[in-house]
Design a protein around this motif. Structure first.
Motif, mmCIF file in Angstrom:
data_model
loop_
_atom_site.group_PDB
_atom_site.id
_atom_site.type_symbol
_atom_site.label_atom_id
_atom_site.label_comp_id
_atom_site.label_asym_id
_atom_site.label_seq_id
_atom_site.Cartn_x
_atom_site.Cartn_y
_atom_site.Cartn_z
ATOM 1 N N ALA A 228 0.830 -1.208 0.000
ATOM 2 C CA ALA A 228 0.000 0.000 0.000
ATOM 3 C C ALA A 228 0.863 1.255 0.000
ATOM 4 O O ALA A 228 0.562 2.239 -0.698
ATOM 5 N N VAL A 229 1.953 1.233 0.766
ATOM 6 C CA VAL A 229 2.863 2.373 0.803
ATOM 7 C C VAL A 229 3.522 2.572 -0.560
ATOM 8 O O VAL A 229 3.666 3.704 -1.049
ATOM 9 N N SER A 230 3.919 1.474 -1.207
ATOM 10 C CA SER A 230 4.546 1.571 -2.540
ATOM 11 C C SER A 230 3.602 2.194 -3.549
ATOM 12 O O SER A 230 4.021 2.942 -4.436
ATOM 13 N N SER A 231 2.302 1.879 -3.416
ATOM 14 C CA SER A 231 1.310 2.381 -4.360
ATOM 15 C C SER A 231 0.855 3.787 -4.041
ATOM 16 O O SER A 231 0.718 4.626 -4.933
ATOM 17 N N GLU A 232 0.630 4.051 -2.737
ATOM 18 C CA GLU A 232 -0.022 5.306 -2.359
ATOM 19 C C GLU A 232 0.868 6.280 -1.597
ATOM 20 O O GLU A 232 0.499 7.424 -1.393
ATOM 21 N N GLY A 233 1.989 5.803 -1.085
ATOM 22 C CA GLY A 233 2.861 6.679 -0.312
ATOM 23 C C GLY A 233 2.746 6.413 1.184
ATOM 24 O O GLY A 233 1.796 5.792 1.671
ATOM 25 N N GLN A 234 3.705 6.927 1.925
ATOM 26 C CA GLN A 234 3.805 6.670 3.361
ATOM 27 C C GLN A 234 2.600 7.191 4.139
ATOM 28 O O GLN A 234 2.280 6.703 5.223
ATOM 29 N N GLN A 235 1.902 8.186 3.598
ATOM 30 C CA GLN A 235 0.813 8.815 4.347
ATOM 31 C C GLN A 235 -0.332 7.862 4.673
ATOM 32 O O GLN A 235 -1.101 8.122 5.602
ATOM 33 N N VAL A 236 -0.460 6.730 3.942
ATOM 34 C CA VAL A 236 -1.577 5.832 4.216
ATOM 35 C C VAL A 236 -1.405 5.095 5.537
ATOM 36 O O VAL A 236 -2.359 4.518 6.055
ATOM 37 N N LEU A 237 -0.186 5.106 6.106
ATOM 38 C CA LEU A 237 0.038 4.473 7.404
ATOM 39 C C LEU A 237 0.083 5.489 8.536
ATOM 40 O O LEU A 237 0.199 5.114 9.698
ATOM 41 N N SER A 238 0.006 6.760 8.205
ATOM 42 C CA SER A 238 0.144 7.811 9.218
ATOM 43 C C SER A 238 -1.173 8.533 9.448
ATOM 44 O O SER A 238 -1.945 8.732 8.493
ATOM 45 N N PRO A 239 -1.442 8.924 10.689
ATOM 46 C CA PRO A 239 -2.635 9.728 10.942
ATOM 47 C C PRO A 239 -2.533 11.069 10.235
ATOM 48 O O PRO A 239 -1.443 11.595 10.036
ATOM 49 N N LEU A 302 -10.162 -3.726 7.043
ATOM 50 C CA LEU A 302 -8.829 -3.131 7.061
ATOM 51 C C LEU A 302 -7.962 -3.740 5.965
ATOM 52 O O LEU A 302 -7.275 -3.028 5.207
ATOM 53 N N VAL A 303 -8.007 -5.073 5.854
ATOM 54 C CA VAL A 303 -7.219 -5.760 4.819
ATOM 55 C C VAL A 303 -7.746 -5.420 3.431
ATOM 56 O O VAL A 303 -6.969 -5.174 2.492
ATOM 57 N N ILE A 304 -9.081 -5.418 3.291
ATOM 58 C CA ILE A 304 -9.680 -5.121 1.989
ATOM 59 C C ILE A 304 -9.322 -3.705 1.542
ATOM 60 O O ILE A 304 -8.971 -3.465 0.374
ATOM 61 N N GLY A 305 -9.391 -2.750 2.470
ATOM 62 C CA GLY A 305 -9.085 -1.367 2.132
ATOM 63 C C GLY A 305 -7.645 -1.179 1.694
ATOM 64 O O GLY A 305 -7.372 -0.591 0.642
ATOM 65 N N TYR A 306 -6.715 -1.687 2.504
ATOM 66 C CA TYR A 306 -5.304 -1.563 2.126
ATOM 67 C C TYR A 306 -5.000 -2.390 0.878
ATOM 68 O O TYR A 306 -4.141 -2.021 0.065
ATOM 69 N N GLY A 307 -5.699 -3.526 0.724
ATOM 70 C CA GLY A 307 -5.522 -4.324 -0.488
ATOM 71 C C GLY A 307 -5.945 -3.564 -1.727
ATOM 72 O O GLY A 307 -5.274 -3.618 -2.774
ATOM 73 N N ALA A 308 -7.048 -2.839 -1.617
ATOM 74 C CA ALA A 308 -7.504 -2.032 -2.754
ATOM 75 C C ALA A 308 -6.500 -0.938 -3.075
ATOM 76 O O ALA A 308 -6.210 -0.652 -4.246
ATOM 77 N N GLY A 309 -5.955 -0.312 -2.028
ATOM 78 C CA GLY A 309 -4.959 0.722 -2.261
ATOM 79 C C GLY A 309 -3.711 0.177 -2.927
ATOM 80 O O GLY A 309 -3.141 0.811 -3.823
ATOM 81 N N ALA A 310 -3.293 -1.033 -2.514
ATOM 82 C CA ALA A 310 -2.062 -1.618 -3.046
ATOM 83 C C ALA A 310 -2.234 -2.189 -4.443
ATOM 84 O O ALA A 310 -1.376 -2.002 -5.311
ATOM 85 N N LEU A 311 -3.350 -2.898 -4.675
ATOM 86 C CA LEU A 311 -3.525 -3.646 -5.926
ATOM 87 C C LEU A 311 -4.273 -2.865 -7.005
ATOM 88 O O LEU A 311 -4.109 -3.130 -8.189
ATOM 89 N N VAL A 312 -5.136 -1.950 -6.593
ATOM 90 C CA VAL A 312 -5.928 -1.182 -7.563
ATOM 91 C C VAL A 312 -5.382 0.227 -7.719
ATOM 92 O O VAL A 312 -5.186 0.713 -8.827
ATOM 93 N N GLY A 313 -5.145 0.891 -6.589
ATOM 94 C CA GLY A 313 -4.600 2.247 -6.633
ATOM 95 C C GLY A 313 -5.681 3.302 -6.540
ATOM 96 O O GLY A 313 -6.788 3.132 -7.068
#
Length: 537
Positions: A228-239, A302-313
């Motif tokens: 997810a970070v590779s696809s969307e950037g570090q901000q997806v793990l940070s508040p 949580l997994v589905i959301g991050y999965g969508a961010g990582a695999l779909v973008g």
């Protein structure tokens, strides 16, 4: 992701397969609804399924009622786009059940007969309090329905290949028509069975997607988050991606959290589910089951959301019809192609139909039981006439929600956010009055009216003059600006104010509280004695 969209650029998967799965679910649930309608011989059957739903069944049905399109489509999309901040919706929705379990579930079931107003009017003047409670119920239900209708329109338009405002509006009309039919024919019993099936399908579908996503990353959650970070950037793990941008957005988060955590205990369609079980023990059991089921689902989200961010973008998600709400269907197509997409789309469609049916029967029951039977007819009405009025009301509510849903769909608002507004109204108008009624012996009719109407008017007013309605690109009406209230969720202001108005109205009231009635309410709420009797004074 270039191959996710079909040739027309506005559809994913095969519309024929999607329609087949939708149709199969509708046929099965229509059959169940017809079977359930044979047992609807009284108002108790129509409103409360004859009070013979077990705790386990009711827990599953509550999960089906609560896990709406916002939970499946909206939260998955919010996590995919905003990461950590999107998951805050899940946390708020789940923690809210502790408030419902500890403060209201058992007490409400022991005291009420059919609706929330049965409790609120127990020791107050019947007419004004029942009318106020019914109005509040209608507003909460309409906000919630608006979100579900918007979700239905966006999802089905995406999956069936329809495009344009007129086609999407037609989809909303069809969904609304099905919803009205379920309620007219099946009543609460038919709605309960539909919700149980839907909850089973939804949790199973989310589990399959969760396992599939984790399998893509070797069942290593850290690898998934890294993707997810590779696809969307570090901000997806940070508040802070959504609520930490400025001081106003931080306040918006506090407001959202208050609305989510306190709103569940004031949602009329959730409270009404407690009246379908035979005992207080079953009411507690149903909430415990609901907490486990809902908690597991939100972990899956949580997994589905991050999965969508990582695999779909995020770019592909935001570019799809339905925007943020398309994350879960797009992920399903990316993982399993047309078949998995069709199944997940069918589950999402089932989710919407079950929730809107529950909302509609609650709103119609509130008007028929509280306003028509108790206020207008002073309790002198036959059960058949009351149920007939409930069915007419269901048609009217369905028509209004269809119209508002079309507006929300065309504005492209995240449906998880729309549901949060419904929670804010419930927490502002309903919860303070419920808690004061159950726990404060000096509470009066004037306090109840000030709390309900004050919380409702302030909450709705602040929503009208907020960036949700006007003054921003994502507003429902973006072509004009009347927004002066900066927060997108009014709970931070409206909830404390409603508690204060309930207290103030009671303190300056010349009416003496009915101490004897409070004593009776206390005994009934704690023991369940008299729970089966009609609440008519």
């Amino acid at each position: 992701m270039a191959d996710v969209f079909a040739a027309d650029g506005a559809t994913i998967g095969e519309p024929a397969i999607n329609i087949s799965i939708f149709g199969a679910f509708v046929l099965v649930t229509l059959f169940i609804t017809f079977r359930a309608s044979r047992t609807n011989k009284s108002a108790a059957d129509y409103y409360a399924a004859g009070r013979n739903i077990t705790g386990t069944q009711n827990g599953l049905a509550i999960a089906g009622d609560y896990l709406s399109a916002a939970s499946f489509l909206g939260i998955a999309g919010a996590i995919a786009i905003y990461g950590y901040d999107g998951f805050l919706y899940s946390i708020g929705f789940l923690v809210a059940w502790l408030v419902a379990l500890l403060l209201v579930a058992e007490l409400m079931r022991n005291t009420a007969r059919f609706t929330m107003a049965d409790v609120l009017a127990f020791r107050m003047r019947q007419g004004p309090v029942r009318t106020a409670a019914a109005i509040s119920t209608l507003f909460v239900s309409l906000f919630y329905l608006l979100a579900q209708m918007a979700g239905a329109g966006g999802l089905v338009a995406l999956l069936l290949g329809v495009s344009g405002a007129a086609a999407e509006a037609l989809v909303v009309v069809v969904v609304g028509g099905l919803m009205i039919f379920y309620v007219l024919v099946g009543g609460m019993r038919g709605t309960t069975y539909v919700q149980m099936i839907k909850a089973t399908l939804l949790i199973a579908g989310a589990l399959v997607m969760t396992i599939w996503v984790l399998a893509e990353y070797g069942f290593n959650l850290s690898s998934l988050l890294g993707g997810a970070v590779s696809s969307e950037g570090q901000q997806v793990l940070s508040p802070g991606a959504q609520y930490g941008v400025s001081g106003t957005t931080r306040l918006d988060f506090i407001s959202l959290a208050l609305a989510l955590v306190l709103g569940t205990a004031g949602l009329p369609h959730v409270l009404m589910r407690f009246y379908t079980v035979p005992t207080a023990k079953d009411a507690r059991k149903s909430v415990v089951w609901a907490i486990w089921l809902i908690g597991a689902f939100y972990l899956f989200s949580l997994v589905i959301g991050y999965g969508a961010g990582a695999l779909v973008g995020s770019e592909a998600i935001l570019a799809a019809p339905g925007g943020v709400n398309a994350a879960a269907p797009l992920l399903a197509f990316e993982l399993g192609g047309t078949v998995l997409l069709g199944i997940i789309a069918g589950v999402a469609f089932a989710t919407i139909l079950a929730v809107v049916a529950g909302l509609t029967i609650t709103a119609s029951a509130s008007f028929a039981h509280d306003v028509y039977a108790s206020v207008l007819k002073k309790g002198q009405v036959e059960a058949n006439a009351e149920v007939r009025v409930a069915r007419i009301t269901a048609v009217v509510i369905g028509a209004v929600s269809i119209g508002l849903g079309i507006l929300a769909l065309q504005a492209g608002i995240n449906i998880a956010f729309l549901v949060a507004l419904a929670f804010a109204v419930a927490a502002s108008a309903n919860l303070p009055t419920i808690l004061y009624t159950l726990f404060w012996k000096d509470f009066t009719t004037q306090g109840a009216l000030w709390s309900i109407y004050g919380g409702l008017i302030v909450c709705i007013g602040l929503i009208i003059f907020s960036p949700v309605v006007s003054g921003s690109e994502t507003a429902m009406f973006s072509n004009f600006d009347i927004a002066w209230f900066p927060l997108r969720n009014p709970g931070l202001v409206s909830i404390p104010l409603s508690f204060f108005l309930g207290w103030l109205g009671t303190k300056i009231s010349k009416e003496k509280p009915d101490v004897d009635k409070y004593a009776e309410l206390e005994v009934r709420s704690l023991t369940g004695i008299g729970a089966e009797k009609a609440v008519a004074h």
